[in-house]
Write an enzyme that holds these catalytic residues in place. Structure first.
Site, PDB file in Angstrom:
ATOM      1  N   LEU A  68       0.776  -1.240   0.000  1.00 37.07           N
ATOM      2  CA  LEU A  68       0.000   0.000   0.000  1.00 37.07           C
ATOM      3  C   LEU A  68       0.808   1.290   0.000  1.00 37.07           C
ATOM      4  O   LEU A  68       0.316   2.335  -0.420  1.00 37.07           O
ATOM      5  CB  LEU A  68      -0.942   0.015   1.220  1.00 37.07           C
ATOM      6  CG  LEU A  68      -1.855  -1.199   1.396  1.00 37.07           C
ATOM      7  CD1 LEU A  68      -2.823  -0.971   2.551  1.00 37.07           C
ATOM      8  CD2 LEU A  68      -2.631  -1.489   0.120  1.00 37.07           C
ATOM      9  N   TYR A 196      -1.686 -11.225  14.289  1.00 35.58           N
ATOM     10  CA  TYR A 196      -1.971 -10.005  13.519  1.00 35.58           C
ATOM     11  C   TYR A 196      -3.201  -9.290  14.085  1.00 35.58           C
ATOM     12  O   TYR A 196      -3.168  -8.087  14.374  1.00 35.58           O
ATOM     13  CB  TYR A 196      -2.196 -10.409  12.064  1.00 35.58           C
ATOM     14  CG  TYR A 196      -2.551  -9.297  11.099  1.00 35.58           C
ATOM     15  CD1 TYR A 196      -1.708  -8.211  10.916  1.00 35.58           C
ATOM     16  CD2 TYR A 196      -3.733  -9.363  10.343  1.00 35.58           C
ATOM     17  CE1 TYR A 196      -2.028  -7.209   9.991  1.00 35.58           C
ATOM     18  CE2 TYR A 196      -4.049  -8.378   9.426  1.00 35.58           C
ATOM     19  CZ  TYR A 196      -3.194  -7.303   9.259  1.00 35.58           C
ATOM     20  OH  TYR A 196      -3.513  -6.321   8.344  1.00 35.58           O
TER      21      TYR A 196
HETATM   22  N1  LIG Z   1      -2.961  -4.934   2.267  1.00 35.56           N
HETATM   23  C1  LIG Z   1      -4.126  -5.154   2.860  1.00 35.56           C
HETATM   24  O1  LIG Z   1      -5.028  -5.831   2.320  1.00 35.56           O
HETATM   25  C2  LIG Z   1      -4.394  -4.566   4.200  1.00 35.56           C
HETATM   26  C3  LIG Z   1      -3.414  -3.877   4.892  1.00 35.56           C
HETATM   27  N2  LIG Z   1      -3.698  -3.364   6.137  1.00 35.56           N
HETATM   28  C4  LIG Z   1      -2.654  -2.671   6.878  1.00 35.56           C
HETATM   29  O2  LIG Z   1      -2.045  -1.676   6.070  1.00 35.56           O
HETATM   30  C5  LIG Z   1      -0.662  -1.595   6.380  1.00 35.56           C
HETATM   31  C6  LIG Z   1       0.162  -1.759   5.117  1.00 35.56           C
HETATM   32  O3  LIG Z   1      -0.154  -3.007   4.555  1.00 35.56           O
HETATM   33  P1  LIG Z   1       0.666  -3.624   3.331  1.00 35.56           P
HETATM   34  O4  LIG Z   1       1.314  -2.555   2.552  1.00 35.56           O
HETATM   35  O5  LIG Z   1      -0.268  -4.549   2.652  1.00 35.56           O
HETATM   36  O6  LIG Z   1       1.755  -4.485   4.125  1.00 35.56           O
HETATM   37  P2  LIG Z   1       3.046  -5.235   3.529  1.00 35.56           P
HETATM   38  O7  LIG Z   1       3.226  -6.474   4.288  1.00 35.56           O
HETATM   39  O8  LIG Z   1       2.944  -5.325   2.048  1.00 35.56           O
HETATM   40  O9  LIG Z   1       4.216  -4.198   3.892  1.00 35.56           O
HETATM   41  C7  LIG Z   1       4.645  -3.992   5.207  1.00 35.56           C
HETATM   42  C8  LIG Z   1       6.013  -3.329   5.160  1.00 35.56           C
HETATM   43  O10 LIG Z   1       6.496  -3.209   6.511  1.00 35.56           O
HETATM   44  C9  LIG Z   1       7.893  -3.291   6.446  1.00 35.56           C
HETATM   45  N3  LIG Z   1       8.498  -3.605   7.745  1.00 35.56           N
HETATM   46  C10 LIG Z   1       8.609  -4.809   8.373  1.00 35.56           C
HETATM   47  N4  LIG Z   1       9.325  -4.677   9.507  1.00 35.56           N
HETATM   48  C11 LIG Z   1       9.656  -3.367   9.621  1.00 35.56           C
HETATM   49  C12 LIG Z   1      10.402  -2.626  10.575  1.00 35.56           C
HETATM   50  N5  LIG Z   1      10.974  -3.211  11.649  1.00 35.56           N
HETATM   51  N6  LIG Z   1      10.550  -1.287  10.374  1.00 35.56           N
HETATM   52  C13 LIG Z   1      10.010  -0.687   9.289  1.00 35.56           C
HETATM   53  N7  LIG Z   1       9.304  -1.345   8.355  1.00 35.56           N
HETATM   54  C14 LIG Z   1       9.130  -2.678   8.517  1.00 35.56           C
HETATM   55  C15 LIG Z   1       8.165  -4.398   5.415  1.00 35.56           C
HETATM   56  O11 LIG Z   1       9.488  -4.310   4.903  1.00 35.56           O
HETATM   57  C16 LIG Z   1       7.072  -4.112   4.387  1.00 35.56           C
HETATM   58  O12 LIG Z   1       7.560  -3.350   3.300  1.00 35.56           O
HETATM   59  C17 LIG Z   1      -0.382  -2.686   7.424  1.00 35.56           C
HETATM   60  O13 LIG Z   1      -0.366  -2.100   8.696  1.00 35.56           O
HETATM   61  C18 LIG Z   1      -1.557  -3.609   7.284  1.00 35.56           C
HETATM   62  O14 LIG Z   1      -1.866  -4.239   8.490  1.00 35.56           O
HETATM   63  C19 LIG Z   1      -4.910  -3.527   6.739  1.00 35.56           C
HETATM   64  C20 LIG Z   1      -5.887  -4.226   6.108  1.00 35.56           C
HETATM   65  C21 LIG Z   1      -5.746  -4.729   4.763  1.00 35.56           C
HETATM   66  C1  LIG Z   2      -7.152  -8.006   5.380  1.00 38.21           C
HETATM   67  C2  LIG Z   2      -5.764  -7.840   5.821  1.00 38.21           C
HETATM   68  O1  LIG Z   2      -5.528  -7.259   6.853  1.00 38.21           O
HETATM   69  C3  LIG Z   2      -4.659  -8.439   5.028  1.00 38.21           C
HETATM   70  N1  LIG Z   2      -4.853  -8.299   3.627  1.00 38.21           N
HETATM   71  C4  LIG Z   2      -4.538  -9.910   5.361  1.00 38.21           C
HETATM   72  O2  LIG Z   2      -5.204 -10.691   4.661  1.00 38.21           O
HETATM   73  O3  LIG Z   2      -3.835 -10.248   6.316  1.00 38.21           O
END
Ligand SMILES: NC(=O)C1=CN([C@@H]2O[C@H](COP(=O)(O)OP(=O)(O)OC[C@H]3O[C@@H](n4cnc5c(N)ncnc54)[C@H](O)[C@@H]3O)[C@@H](O)[C@H]2O)C=CC1
Ligand SMILES: CC(=O)[C@H](N)C(=O)O
Length: 374
Positions: A68, A196
């Site tokens: 994201l 999570y």
């Molecule tokens: N993608 C989705 O469908 C959803 C995402 N979210 C939330 O949105 C946020 C972003 O999600 P995504 O981009 O999909 O996650 P992602 O898993 O694709 O990216 C997470 C990033 O966090 C970084 N990371 C890990 N450890 C770290 C540390 N110690 N310091 C700094 N960075 C670190 C990783 O390198 C990675 O680039 C998360 O908090 C997630 O829970 C919530 C609901 C749905």
């Molecule tokens: C819905 C979310 O938080 C995420 N895409 C997951 O599936 O873990």
């Protein structure tokens, strides 16, 4: 309202505010390492640039190289200027991302590094995206606990210390098998069964606690599964709904790791990013809560496949269920009630299932107009 009552009300409010202010300063010494603004005289609070000092927010995105963060940075840079939005992560960015705007290394587990970043770049908004998602979290619970819980504590402290507006995304995964699933309202039982989910409930509660206790401007949206075309998901339960488009266009078939009838709330990334900016810009008085559900649509793999089939007639879906992901999905909401977001700050999604499918297929180079004409 009669003038006397209004004046009395204002006086009471002022007294309450000044008492709250004193409590807040009294409560904080010792919370932060090193000299903190709360330990200095009130007029010496010099190292946080407040909103009134700057025309545009100065934004830091943590965990910005995930599914994201890059899209969010691009969107915010168009709005606030390229140099006002800093992307950070512990991974190495591609040349393209590195050239597209400011990027720095920032590990949320390193408080000193985080604080230096906030101070040196005069950050006013912090969007905290670092996390381990649901499936990878179950595969590495201790790392998920460190990043999602200890990391969050650092974020809350640095945001409070430097008077930042803080956004932390939560998720449909913050609910569990004992939550109402169809629909799931903002306020109900939350007993998730993943690290999570547990860490996200913790984030919601800690953020709200810091808001009420220390005045932190904490804002949180519970996202559904997010579907994006130009970025890969990071190891979640809803990832199938991104992969299906790659495989449909490339191979004409897809093997799904969830059962055909597993219904989950979903959203296209453009809606997700817009919701995030809208809640960040919403006037504080319009927010009756600090954590909101947001939603766009709900579908199951078989319904998504039916929609893909309208454009790709040879498309085939098969099922090879992953028991970990299936158990997680079976405990999550099927439909998400986001009526409070729609009422308070006028949330409205743009993409439903048909628009999502044509947009995703077109992005992957599939011409949906030609396919439908045939
Ligand atoms: N993608 C989705 O469908 C959803 C995402 N979210 C939330 O949105 C946020 C972003 O999600 P995504 O981009 O999909 O996650 P992602 O898993 O694709 O990216 C997470 C990033 O966090 C970084 N990371 C890990 N450890 C770290 C540390 N110690 N310091 C700094 N960075 C670190 C990783 O390198 C990675 O680039 C998360 O908090 C997630 O829970 C919530 C609901 C749905
Ligand atoms: C819905 C979310 O938080 C995420 N895409 C997951 O599936 O873990």
């Amino acid at each position: 309202m009669p003038v006397v009552i209004r004046t009395l009300r204002q006086t009471v409010c002022q007294v309450l505010q000044s008492t709250a202010c004193r409590c807040r300063k009294a409560a904080l010494p010792g919370l932060f390492p090193g000299p903190s603004p709360w330990q200095l005289p009130a007029d010496a609070n010099f190292h946080s640039a407040s909103f009134s000092e700057t025309d545009q927010p100065r934004v830091l995105i943590t965990g910005g190289l995930g599914q994201l963060g890059v899209g969010l940075a691009n969107f915010l840079r168009k709005r606030f200027g390229k140099d006002n939005v800093i992307l950070s992560d512990i991974r190495k960015p591609s040349d393209h991302i590195f050239r597209s705007g400011p990027f720095i290394y920032s590990d949320i587990l390193d408080y000193k590094n985080l604080r230096e970043t906030v101070v040196n770049h005069r950050i006013t908004w912090l969007l905290h995206y670092s996390a381990l998602l649901s499936a990878v979290g179950e595969a590495n619970v201790s790392l998920a606990r460190a990043v999602n819980i200890t990391g969050l504590h650092n974020i809350l402290d640095v945001a409070t210390e430097h008077n930042l507006r803080l956004f932390v995304p939560s998720t449909i995964g913050a609910f569990g098998p004992t939550s109402p699933r169809d629909p799931t309202p903002d306020l109900c039982t939350q007993r998730p069964r993943t690290i999570y989910g547990v860490s996200k409930v913790h984030a919601e509660l800690m953020g709200e606690y810091y808001h009420y206790r220390y005045g932190l401007d904490f804002r949180c949206l519970r996202y559904p599964g997010i579907i994006s075309a130009d970025s890969q998901p990071g190891g979640g339960t809803t990832d199938y709904a991104v992969q299906i488009f790659h495989d449909a266009v490339k191979n004409g078939k897809f093997e799904c790791n969830l059962k055909a009838n597993t219904r989950l709330p979903m959203m296209y990334i453009d809606d997700c990013i817009r919701a995030t900016l809208e809640v960040m810009e919403a006037p504080a008085e319009s927010l009756s809560m600090r954590t909101y559900n947001v939603n766009a649509m709900s579908f199951s793999p078989e319904e998504l496949a039916q929609e893909v089939l309208k454009h790709v007639p040879e498309f085939q879906i098969t099922y090879n269920v992953d028991s970990v992901r299936q158990a997680i999905a079976d405990s999550w909401p099927m439909n998400f009630d986001d009526s409070n977001a729609r009422k308070d700050w006028r949330w409205k999604h743009d993409f439903d299932l048909p628009e999502l499918v044509t947009t995703m297929l077109n992005f992957h180079g599939f011409d949906t107009r030609v396919a439908q004409a045939n």
